[in-house]
Write a protein that holds these residues in place. Structure first.
Motif, PDB file in Angstrom:
ATOM      1  N   ASP A   1      55.637  45.374  59.334  1.00  0.00           N
ATOM      2  CA  ASP A   1      54.382  44.600  59.670  1.00  0.00           C
ATOM      3  C   ASP A   1      54.226  43.423  58.568  1.00  0.00           C
ATOM      4  OD1 ASP A   1      53.602  45.998  61.819  1.00  0.00           O
ATOM      5  OD2 ASP A   1      52.283  47.499  60.690  1.00  0.00           O
ATOM      6  N   LYS A   2      54.608  43.853  57.390  1.00  0.00           N
ATOM      7  CA  LYS A   2      54.591  42.785  56.480  1.00  0.00           C
ATOM      8  C   LYS A   2      55.361  41.845  56.594  1.00  0.00           C
ATOM      9  CE  LYS A   2      53.049  45.564  52.614  1.00  0.00           C
ATOM     10  NZ  LYS A   2      53.158  46.330  51.325  1.00  0.00           N
TER      11      LYS A   2
ATOM     12  N   LYS B   1      54.895  49.622  57.982  1.00  0.00           N
ATOM     13  CA  LYS B   1      54.254  48.938  57.112  1.00  0.00           C
ATOM     14  C   LYS B   1      55.042  47.927  56.863  1.00  0.00           C
ATOM     15  CE  LYS B   1      50.745  52.072  55.756  1.00  0.00           C
ATOM     16  NZ  LYS B   1      50.036  52.864  54.454  1.00  0.00           N
TER      17      LYS B   1
ATOM     18  N   ASP C   1      56.599  40.782  59.501  1.00  0.00           N
ATOM     19  CA  ASP C   1      56.214  39.660  60.766  1.00  0.00           C
ATOM     20  C   ASP C   1      55.133  38.971  60.222  1.00  0.00           C
ATOM     21  OD1 ASP C   1      57.939  41.266  62.196  1.00  0.00           O
ATOM     22  OD2 ASP C   1      56.519  42.763  62.931  1.00  0.00           O
TER      23      ASP C   1
END
Length: 215
Positions: A204-205, A201, A207
């Motif tokens: 992902d943040k 997560k 990115d």
């Protein structure tokens, strides 16, 4: 002791008879009548027969040649001191104790043999008796040990259920430990998964921020 007394009595009897002995071949009628059992009639017959037929050879010859002298009478006469050619009661008296002694010896022989056998048997049985006594003594000594062993076995039987319970308790404890370890491992695995998800997560943040910055 009996034999000694018999020998002494026979000795004295021989001496007394020797002094009182009257020989049928040489004694006068008056001398013959001094012998118990010989009266005037028999003494006269002895003297007459001696003159006719000569000296008597022995007691048997006297008995056969003189009327009124039987076997029992001649024995009594000779026992009272009558002799025939120097032979008579002394020899018979000496032989009697010997014969009695032999008879007594024969009677006593079986008793002596029985006593000897009894002693021999007692000696043979003595080692067996000692062995039995030793065996009994050893048995008495070993009795407490045997009792202790028996008590130990009884205690072991009593303790066996307790031991089984302890073994079961240990086995259950091991099972519980394994379950606890398995739960711990599951928790650790789940924690690692959660950590990986959290990291994903975060990535992902990051990115997403980068993309926003490019725009």
């Amino acid at each position: 002791m009996k034999k000694i007394l018999a020998a002494v009595m026979a000795f004295f009897a021989m001496i007394s008879i020797a002094f009182a002995a009257v020989d049928a071949n040489t004694a006068s009628q008056a001398d013959l009548e001094t012998i118990k059992g010989i009266g005037p009639a028999i003494s006269a017959r002895i003297v007459e027969e001696r003159k006719k037929g000569g000296p008597f050879k022995d007691a048997s010859d006297l008995e056969q040649r003189v009327k009124g002298v039987g076997e029992e009478n001649i024995k009594k006469m000779m026992a009272a001191g009558l002799t025939v050619g120097g032979k008579g009661a002394p020899a018979a008296a000496a032989a009697a104790p010997k014969a009695d002694a032999k008879a007594d010896a024969k009677k006593e022989a079986p008793k002596a043999d029985m006593k000897a056998d009894a002693k021999a048997d007692a000696k043979k049985d003595a080692p067996k008796a000692d062995m039995k006594a030793d065996a009994k003594a050893d048995a008495k000594k070993d009795a407490p040990k045997a009792d202790m062993k028996a008590d130990a076995k009884a205690d072991a039987k009593k303790d066996a259920p307790k031991a089984d319970m302890k073994a079961d308790a240990k086995a259950d404890a091991k099972k519980d430990d394994k379950k606890a370890d398995a739960k711990k491992d599951e928790k650790k695995a789940d924690a690692k998964k959660d950590d990986k998800k959290a990291d994903a997560k975060k990535d992902d943040k990051k990115d997403a921020k980068k993309d926003d910055a490019k725009k």
